[in-house]
Design a protein around this motif. Structure first.
Motif, mmCIF file in Angstrom:
data_model
loop_
_atom_site.group_PDB
_atom_site.id
_atom_site.type_symbol
_atom_site.label_atom_id
_atom_site.label_comp_id
_atom_site.label_asym_id
_atom_site.label_seq_id
_atom_site.Cartn_x
_atom_site.Cartn_y
_atom_site.Cartn_z
ATOM 1 N N LYS A 11 1.367 12.292 0.628
ATOM 2 C CA LYS A 11 0.202 11.466 0.309
ATOM 3 C C LYS A 11 0.627 10.221 -0.464
ATOM 4 O O LYS A 11 1.485 10.265 -1.347
ATOM 5 N N THR A 12 0.006 9.078 -0.157
ATOM 6 C CA THR A 12 0.328 7.817 -0.827
ATOM 7 C C THR A 12 0.029 7.890 -2.316
ATOM 8 O O THR A 12 -1.003 8.426 -2.740
ATOM 9 N N THR A 33 3.662 16.357 -0.489
ATOM 10 C CA THR A 33 2.526 16.304 0.440
ATOM 11 C C THR A 33 2.576 15.112 1.379
ATOM 12 O O THR A 33 1.866 15.098 2.395
ATOM 13 N N ASP A 69 -5.996 12.440 -8.200
ATOM 14 C CA ASP A 69 -7.018 13.369 -7.719
ATOM 15 C C ASP A 69 -7.913 13.881 -8.847
ATOM 16 O O ASP A 69 -9.085 14.159 -8.630
ATOM 17 N N VAL A 128 5.266 7.905 -1.880
ATOM 18 C CA VAL A 128 4.483 9.058 -1.443
ATOM 19 C C VAL A 128 4.839 10.256 -2.300
ATOM 20 O O VAL A 128 5.944 10.347 -2.856
#
Length: 492
Positions: free
Chosen positions: A372-373, A370, A400, A366
């Motif tokens: 997030k994975t 954040t 992203d 992660v």
């Protein structure tokens, strides 16, 4: 101007050779914190004339009609930024005057510093046009190399031996697709400091162009990965790799083991493997590990999930390879030879299905900031003396802002992991930077400073505009492991 520099200038295209350094307006783009020139920064005029800095951060500008007047240049640089004005434009207004110099300072948003381009044509092009002495002896073009794909490297015979994937040449779009090799010296043995580049001495054919390192008559491209050195029972050292021959990215025609022949300076096929041997061979990036029962060679993709004893006979024996896989019987990961390694995605599915406790996971990475994975694609793992940890440099599969363009730093206490917290260290929006590799032999200050390179390419990015000279080439980054921003990834 020195005789050597005059010679270098004479090697440039004729139109450039006719211009003296004082005919250009010099633009130096610098990291505002370090004062170092920044490679791969593109300045663009309002009519879309695009100029990209060389490895020293220089641009040699001479454009009829745009001299001696105010000109706005937008500034684009992956991992670096300039403040935007009230209309949302990030750039500078300069007045180009021949013989004059302007400095443009930009803020580094990356944790890692981009220090140079390693391969291709015109690495220090603008520096030479402006009369600066380049650190490379052949900075314009050597052995016809215009672009080079993924790298493998090992210390060998007191030097560094490098293997590259597909190599683009200047004479035709189809270059050398049978792997390219080069030699270089360590910085303490006459080689360059890696922040300035690497003096690659390419292995060439009788025409002075890069040679095919696994010359076969069969059709298809040939790649070498998992390159390693290993000793036999007589302590003789051997240089080996896994080879594969491909029709295209989706169809492999042949694979097996290859060994370097000192007499010919080329690799030879020593074993052809069947398609059932998917992981029982050298692959990706090899790293030597001292462990239970002796020395092992682990293979990282980017997680170290396959291994073999560091023994010449074992490397050639498919049954000697082991894979790290989840065992329902043991309720843990085990090294075994019956099945292939458990992947990051398979581990995620096992947790979702309730077949693996989340606490046993080794690859559920992660973003340390954040949560997030982060699903990783490729990279390398090495022991770091400064951190007293195994460190991984790996690229994210789908980020992203890019596909195969976001690079992450991770730590673990063991080479097998677990790997959990990652910090992004370099970003390449709308571009790819795949197969990053940390070169531990370049580590400085006891491992606090490390260097890694990767392939900068638009190939998988979807970007319709390749960056001239830089595209499909190797970029080098410098990372300070003492940077406060990396603390979130520390494995205490």
């Amino acid at each position: 101007m020195s005789p050597r520099l005059l010679c270098l200038v004479s090697m440039l295209p004729c139109c450039a050779a006719l211009a003296a350094p004082e005919d250009f307006f010099a633009i130096r783009v610098m990291d505002e914190t370090t004062g170092r020139g920044v490679p791969l920064v593109t300045l663009k005029t309002t009519n879309h004339i695009a100029l990209t800095t060389d490895s020293a951060g220089w641009i040699a500008f001479h454009e009829p009609g745009l001299m001696n007047r105010s000109v706005f240049f937008s500034v684009e640089a992956p991992g670096y930024a300039l403040p935007k004005d009230g209309f949302g434009y990030a750039g500078v207004r300069l007045t180009p005057v021949a013989g004059k110099t302007a400095e443009v300072k930009i803020l580094r948003t990356n944790v890692a510093q981009r220090v140079c381009r390693l391969t291709g044509q015109g690495i220090y092009r603008d520096s030479i046009l402006l009369g600066h002495e380049p650190p490379l002896p052949r900075p314009n073009l050597f052995a016809d190399v215009m672009g080079q794909d993924s790298v493998q490297v090992v210390p060998w015979k007191g030097r560094y031996f490098w293997i590259f994937g597909d190599t683009l040449k200047d004479s035709y779009p189809l270059g050398n697709f049978h792997s390219t090799a080069a030699w270089s010296d360590a910085p303490d043995k006459g080689g360059l400091d890696p922040e300035h580049g690497i003096h690659f001495e390419y292995v060439t054919d009788d025409k002075g162009s890069v040679a095919k390192m696994l010359p076969v008559e069969d059709p298809g491209v040939v790649w070498l990965f998992g390159m390693l050195t290993v000793q036999d029972t007589q302590q003789k050292e051997h240089l080996m790799a896994h080879y594969s021959r491909w029709r295209d990215l989706g169809r492999r025609l042949e694979h097996g083991l290859a060994e370097y022949d000192d007499t010919t300076g080329r690799f030879n096929r020593v074993a052809v493997l069947g398609d059932e041997f998917q992981w029982q061979h050298p692959r990706h990036n090899a790293v030597n590990v001292k462990g239970e029962g002796g020395d092992w060679i682990h293979f990282c993709a980017p997680f170290c999930q396959t291994r073999v004893k560091a023994d010449y006979d074992a490397v050639q024996n498919t049954s000697a390879y082991e894979a790290l896989a989840w065992s329902q019987e043991h309720g843990d990961y085990v090294w075994q030879s019956a099945t292939g390694p458990t992947t990051q995605k398979e581990e995620e599915d096992l947790i979702k299905q309730g077949k693996m406790p989340a606490a046993k996971a080794r690859m559920q990475v992660v973003d340390a900031h954040t949560g997030k994975t982060v699903r990783l694609h490729a990279g390398s793992v090495h022991w770091n003396q400064h951190r007293k940890r195994w460190v991984m440099i790996a690229v994210q599969e789908q980020g992203d802002v890019s596909y195969l363009g976001e690079v992450w730093y991770l730590e673990a206490k063991a080479v097998e992991g677990p790997w959990h917290k990652a910090v992004k260290i370099a970003s390449h929006p709308k571009y790819s930077f795949y197969n990053p590799s940390h070169h531990a032999f370049f580590d400085q200050q006891g491992g606090r400073i490390i260097y890694f390179q990767g392939t900068y390419a638009e190939t998988f990015s979807g970007n319709p505009v390749p960056t001239p000279r830089y595209d499909y080439n190797q970029l080098m980054y410098r990372l300070d492991l003492g940077d406060e921003r990396l603390k979130a990834a520390h494995e205490e």
